[in-house]
Design a protein around this motif. Structure first.
Motif, PDB file in Angstrom:
ATOM      1  N   VAL A  16      28.042 -23.296  11.977  1.00 29.62           N
ATOM      2  CA  VAL A  16      27.692 -24.403  12.875  1.00 29.62           C
ATOM      3  C   VAL A  16      28.213 -25.727  12.316  1.00 29.62           C
ATOM      4  O   VAL A  16      28.742 -26.557  13.049  1.00 29.62           O
ATOM      5  N   GLY A  17      28.093 -25.919  11.009  1.00 31.02           N
ATOM      6  CA  GLY A  17      28.607 -27.137  10.384  1.00 31.02           C
ATOM      7  C   GLY A  17      30.096 -27.302  10.617  1.00 31.02           C
ATOM      8  O   GLY A  17      30.581 -28.401  10.902  1.00 31.02           O
ATOM      9  N   GLU A  18      30.830 -26.205  10.513  1.00 26.65           N
ATOM     10  CA  GLU A  18      32.280 -26.257  10.733  1.00 26.65           C
ATOM     11  C   GLU A  18      32.598 -26.554  12.203  1.00 26.65           C
ATOM     12  O   GLU A  18      33.509 -27.330  12.502  1.00 26.65           O
ATOM     13  N   GLU A  19      31.852 -25.966  13.128  1.00 27.36           N
ATOM     14  CA  GLU A  19      32.058 -26.255  14.552  1.00 27.36           C
ATOM     15  C   GLU A  19      31.764 -27.726  14.856  1.00 27.36           C
ATOM     16  O   GLU A  19      32.498 -28.376  15.601  1.00 27.36           O
ATOM     17  N   LEU A  20      30.681 -28.242  14.284  1.00 30.95           N
ATOM     18  CA  LEU A  20      30.338 -29.650  14.487  1.00 30.95           C
ATOM     19  C   LEU A  20      31.415 -30.561  13.891  1.00 30.95           C
ATOM     20  O   LEU A  20      31.777 -31.569  14.489  1.00 30.95           O
ATOM     21  N   ARG A  21      31.926 -30.191  12.734  1.00 26.99           N
ATOM     22  CA  ARG A  21      32.971 -30.990  12.084  1.00 26.99           C
ATOM     23  C   ARG A  21      34.207 -31.067  12.969  1.00 26.99           C
ATOM     24  O   ARG A  21      34.768 -32.140  13.188  1.00 26.99           O
ATOM     25  N   HIS A  22      34.626 -29.931  13.499  1.00 25.98           N
ATOM     26  CA  HIS A  22      35.804 -29.915  14.380  1.00 25.98           C
ATOM     27  C   HIS A  22      35.567 -30.743  15.638  1.00 25.98           C
ATOM     28  O   HIS A  22      36.457 -31.488  16.074  1.00 25.98           O
ATOM     29  N   ALA A  23      34.389 -30.618  16.232  1.00 27.03           N
ATOM     30  CA  ALA A  23      34.077 -31.373  17.448  1.00 27.03           C
ATOM     31  C   ALA A  23      34.076 -32.876  17.167  1.00 27.03           C
ATOM     32  O   ALA A  23      34.663 -33.651  17.929  1.00 27.03           O
ATOM     33  N   LEU A  24      33.436 -33.294  16.088  1.00 28.38           N
ATOM     34  CA  LEU A  24      33.397 -34.727  15.748  1.00 28.38           C
ATOM     35  C   LEU A  24      34.787 -35.260  15.423  1.00 28.38           C
ATOM     36  O   LEU A  24      35.146 -36.370  15.833  1.00 28.38           O
ATOM     37  N   ALA A  25      35.570 -34.481  14.695  1.00 31.45           N
ATOM     38  CA  ALA A  25      36.935 -34.914  14.362  1.00 31.45           C
ATOM     39  C   ALA A  25      37.762 -35.111  15.630  1.00 31.45           C
ATOM     40  O   ALA A  25      38.499 -36.096  15.752  1.00 31.45           O
ATOM     41  N   ALA A  26      37.606 -34.207  16.586  1.00 31.17           N
ATOM     42  CA  ALA A  26      38.347 -34.334  17.846  1.00 31.17           C
ATOM     43  C   ALA A  26      37.901 -35.566  18.629  1.00 31.17           C
ATOM     44  O   ALA A  26      38.737 -36.291  19.186  1.00 31.17           O
ATOM     45  N   ILE A  27      36.620 -35.817  18.668  1.00 30.42           N
ATOM     46  CA  ILE A  27      36.096 -36.989  19.381  1.00 30.42           C
ATOM     47  C   ILE A  27      36.625 -38.270  18.742  1.00 30.42           C
ATOM     48  O   ILE A  27      37.083 -39.186  19.436  1.00 30.42           O
ATOM     49  N   LEU A  28      36.564 -38.332  17.418  1.00 29.71           N
ATOM     50  CA  LEU A  28      37.046 -39.527  16.725  1.00 29.71           C
ATOM     51  C   LEU A  28      38.558 -39.697  16.864  1.00 29.71           C
ATOM     52  O   LEU A  28      39.058 -40.815  16.973  1.00 29.71           O
ATOM     53  N   MET A  29      39.280 -38.582  16.870  1.00 25.88           N
ATOM     54  CA  MET A  29      40.737 -38.645  17.004  1.00 25.88           C
ATOM     55  C   MET A  29      41.140 -39.161  18.391  1.00 25.88           C
ATOM     56  O   MET A  29      42.120 -39.890  18.522  1.00 25.88           O
ATOM     57  N   ARG A  30      40.385 -38.791  19.415  1.00 26.78           N
ATOM     58  CA  ARG A  30      40.698 -39.249  20.776  1.00 26.78           C
ATOM     59  C   ARG A  30      40.401 -40.733  20.969  1.00 26.78           C
ATOM     60  O   ARG A  30      40.785 -41.320  21.979  1.00 26.78           O
ATOM     61  N   GLY A  31      39.688 -41.343  20.039  1.00 25.39           N
ATOM     62  CA  GLY A  31      39.395 -42.767  20.128  1.00 25.39           C
ATOM     63  C   GLY A  31      38.405 -43.111  21.221  1.00 25.39           C
ATOM     64  O   GLY A  31      38.542 -44.140  21.882  1.00 25.39           O
TER      65      GLY A  31
END
Length: 138
Positions: A16-31
């Motif tokens: 779950v931590g890894e899934e959350l990390r990927h989701a947050l990284a994508a959100i931050l990357m999209r600006g």
């Protein structure tokens, strides 16, 4: 076997931590965050540690340069409810955890160890160990 602090996080917490990390990284990357303190700042999400009950998650972040964390952390904390909503849309969980942001100091620690390892005194001691190993019949 149940999770206890002595055995570390469960397999589910890690996943779950890894899934959350990927989701947050994508959100931050999209600006998607429109906070002036985050404008033009590249943020790395290095780790997400969910609590055993999955109701809270600590998000470890750093900037690309490692500088400016005194502005980035408060901005991310202000944006936590928005980010939680975005994560809820991206990751299917029964409960979306409350997000708390902390600076990731592991990169600073690794740099400190690297600097120590390259000091002349340490290099001399390491070369002395190699000479001793060679004399032992190797």
């Amino acid at each position: 076997m149940r999770h206890t602090p002595a055995n570390g996080p469960s397999q589910r917490q890690l996943r779950v931590g890894e899934e959350l990390r990927h989701a947050l990284a994508a959100i931050l990357m999209r600006g998607e965050l429109h906070d002036p303190d985050l404008a033009g700042v590249s943020i790395t999400v290095s780790e997400v540690r969910p609590s055993p009950d999955m109701k809270h998650a600590t998000v470890f972040v750093t900037t690309l340069t490692g500088a400016g964390m005194e502005k980035v952390l408060p901005a991310l904390r202000r944006a936590a409810p928005f980010l939680r909503g975005q994560v809820a849309r991206a990751v299917r969980l029964r409960y979306t955890p409350q997000l708390s942001f902390q600076a990731d100091t592991s990169f600073d620690y690794a740099q400190k160890i690297n600097t120590l390892m390259h000091q002349d005194v340490v290099a001399r001691d390491l070369s002395d160990d190699k000479d001793t190993d060679d004399d032992d019949g190797a």
